[in-house]
Design a protein around this motif. Structure first.
Motif, PDB file in Angstrom:
ATOM      1  N   TYR A   1       0.851  -1.177   0.000  1.00 22.79           N
ATOM      2  CA  TYR A   1       0.000   0.000   0.000  1.00 22.79           C
ATOM      3  C   TYR A   1       0.896   1.238   0.000  1.00 22.79           C
ATOM      4  CZ  TYR A   1      -4.163  -2.730   1.188  1.00 22.79           C
ATOM      5  OH  TYR A   1      -5.213  -3.602   1.162  1.00 22.79           O
TER       6      TYR A   1
ATOM      7  N   PHE B   1       0.410   5.528   0.478  1.00 23.41           N
ATOM      8  CA  PHE B   1      -0.445   6.684   0.722  1.00 23.41           C
ATOM      9  C   PHE B   1       0.366   7.958   0.527  1.00 23.41           C
ATOM     10  CE2 PHE B   1      -3.463   4.454   3.930  1.00 23.41           C
ATOM     11  CZ  PHE B   1      -4.025   3.756   2.871  1.00 23.41           C
TER      12      PHE B   1
ATOM     13  N   THR C   1       0.417  -3.667   4.610  1.00 25.10           N
ATOM     14  CA  THR C   1      -1.016  -3.636   4.890  1.00 25.10           C
ATOM     15  C   THR C   1      -1.460  -2.187   4.981  1.00 25.10           C
ATOM     16  OG1 THR C   1      -0.759  -3.633   7.300  1.00 25.10           O
ATOM     17  CG2 THR C   1      -0.843  -5.790   6.199  1.00 25.10           C
ATOM     18  N   ARG C   2      -2.780  -1.986   4.892  1.00 23.21           N
ATOM     19  CA  ARG C   2      -3.301  -0.628   4.965  1.00 23.21           C
ATOM     20  C   ARG C   2      -3.004   0.013   6.311  1.00 23.21           C
ATOM     21  NH1 ARG C   2      -9.598   1.301   4.037  1.00 23.21           N
ATOM     22  NH2 ARG C   2      -9.491   3.099   5.407  1.00 23.21           N
ATOM     23  N   SER C   3      -3.196  -0.726   7.396  1.00 27.66           N
ATOM     24  CA  SER C   3      -2.959  -0.154   8.717  1.00 27.66           C
ATOM     25  C   SER C   3      -1.487   0.178   8.904  1.00 27.66           C
ATOM     26  CB  SER C   3      -3.440  -1.118   9.808  1.00 27.66           C
ATOM     27  OG  SER C   3      -2.768  -2.356   9.711  1.00 27.66           O
TER      28      SER C   3
ATOM     29  N   CYS D   1       0.599   0.927   6.532  1.00 24.76           N
ATOM     30  CA  CYS D   1       0.861   2.084   5.677  1.00 24.76           C
ATOM     31  C   CYS D   1       0.404   3.369   6.363  1.00 24.76           C
ATOM     32  CB  CYS D   1       0.165   1.896   4.333  1.00 24.76           C
ATOM     33  SG  CYS D   1       0.460   3.228   3.171  1.00 24.76           S
ATOM     34  N   GLU D   2      -0.762   3.339   6.995  1.00 22.78           N
ATOM     35  CA  GLU D   2      -1.268   4.518   7.692  1.00 22.78           C
ATOM     36  C   GLU D   2      -0.341   4.908   8.840  1.00 22.78           C
ATOM     37  OE1 GLU D   2      -5.194   3.448   8.842  1.00 22.78           O
ATOM     38  OE2 GLU D   2      -6.098   4.134   6.969  1.00 22.78           O
TER      39      GLU D   2
ATOM     40  N   ASN E   1      -5.929   9.263  -0.455  1.00 26.33           N
ATOM     41  CA  ASN E   1      -5.281   8.066   0.068  1.00 26.33           C
ATOM     42  C   ASN E   1      -6.225   6.910   0.384  1.00 26.33           C
ATOM     43  OD1 ASN E   1      -2.823   9.484   0.037  1.00 26.33           O
ATOM     44  ND2 ASN E   1      -3.322  10.429   2.008  1.00 26.33           N
ATOM     45  N   ILE E   2      -7.513   7.187   0.439  1.00 27.62           N
ATOM     46  CA  ILE E   2      -8.481   6.116   0.740  1.00 27.62           C
ATOM     47  C   ILE E   2      -9.372   5.849  -0.469  1.00 27.62           C
ATOM     48  CG2 ILE E   2     -10.265   5.316   2.319  1.00 27.62           C
ATOM     49  CD1 ILE E   2      -7.555   5.832   3.661  1.00 27.62           C
TER      50      ILE E   2
ATOM     51  N   TYR F   1      -8.165   4.496  -3.952  1.00 21.28           N
ATOM     52  CA  TYR F   1      -7.659   3.131  -4.061  1.00 21.28           C
ATOM     53  C   TYR F   1      -8.683   2.068  -3.686  1.00 21.28           C
ATOM     54  CZ  TYR F   1      -3.230   5.599  -4.281  1.00 21.28           C
ATOM     55  OH  TYR F   1      -2.222   6.453  -4.644  1.00 21.28           O
ATOM     56  N   ASP F   2      -9.942   2.467  -3.492  1.00 17.46           N
ATOM     57  CA  ASP F   2     -10.932   1.462  -3.068  1.00 17.46           C
ATOM     58  C   ASP F   2     -11.957   1.149  -4.156  1.00 17.46           C
ATOM     59  OD1 ASP F   2     -12.558   3.666  -3.141  1.00 17.46           O
ATOM     60  OD2 ASP F   2     -13.271   3.516  -1.070  1.00 17.46           O
TER      61      ASP F   2
ATOM     62  N   GLU G   1     -13.538   7.872   8.645  1.00 17.34           N
ATOM     63  CA  GLU G   1     -12.144   7.418   8.620  1.00 17.34           C
ATOM     64  C   GLU G   1     -11.378   7.927   9.829  1.00 17.34           C
ATOM     65  OE1 GLU G   1      -8.745   5.506   7.446  1.00 17.34           O
ATOM     66  OE2 GLU G   1     -10.763   5.293   6.610  1.00 17.34           O
TER      67      GLU G   1
END
Length: 217
Positions: free
Chosen positions: A6, A8, A28-30, A32-33, A67-68, A71-72, A137
């Motif tokens: 991922y 961002f 993973t997304r988490s 990456c955040e 960033n969300i 990509y969804d 979010e």
């Protein structure tokens, strides 16, 4: 074999007005955040600012879109509507609002101001989608504990009589369109009432041409 990661991109605005773009990544997304947030905190610290500095509601909406939602699987047309709502409505009308302290009354005032500007129901609806999604979010990320925009009703939709082209206006549009090779597209719109998307997506196989009966000799 390299695993997909991922990535961002987040823009932070310093207190002196400078903008810094930070790019974080993770498996993973988490992750990456977390990495993106750590990089943002590092950049703020390097600039002599605390990691707990205010982050505007508009900047967080920008993060949510870039960033969300990008990509969804959100459609490009929807993303364009969101970016327009942010640039033209949310950012100018929410100056000074911090994402961590925004209240229900702030959202109500925002909707009320847009209604006073006679903006359409659908414009306000796009603004609501961006703000509600962004604050959801923020809740998921632990920035705020609840979404103050949830439950705030949109202003009632006011039905207005549509404005029609006059005959002279139609003639002028067709004349201008003929000079640019778009006359058929506008003739279809005027004579059949097709919307822009319908005209542009029309294919030959969609047209039921009359059958030509050969003359008998």
């Amino acid at each position: 074999v390299s695993q997909s990661r991922y990535k961002f991109q987040q823009k932070i605005v310093l207190s002196d007005g400078r903008e810094i773009t930070v790019v974080g990544s993770g498996k993973t997304r988490s992750q990456c955040e977390r990495n993106t947030k750590r990089l943002c905190d590092k950049k703020r610290a390097q600039a002599g600012e605390s990691a707990t500095n205010r982050e505007s509601l508009a900047d967080y909406c920008q993060h949510w879109i870039d960033n969300i939602k990008s990509y969804d699987g959100t459609k490009n047309n929807t993303l364009t509507s969101y970016r327009t709502a942010l640039a033209k409505r949310i950012r100018p009308l929410t100056q000074g609002l911090d994402v961590r302290s925004v209240k229900r009354e702030d959202i109500q005032k925002l909707y009320g101001e847009m209604q006073r500007q006679n903006l359409s129901f659908y414009v306000i609806k796009d603004v609501r989608a961006v703000i509600c999604g962004s604050l959801d979010e923020a809740v998921d990320s632990g920035i705020i504990t609840n979404n103050p925009a949830r439950g705030v009703k949109l202003p009632p939709r006011v039905k207005k009589d549509p404005d029609y082209f006059t005959v002279d206006e139609v003639k002028k549009v067709l004349e201008a369109a003929s000079n640019s090779g778009l006359k058929v597209r506008w003739m279809l719109a005027f004579y059949l009432g097709l919307r822009q998307g319908e005209c542009l997506a029309l294919c030959w196989e969609d047209i039921d041409f009359p059958v030509t009966i050969p003359r008998s000799s």
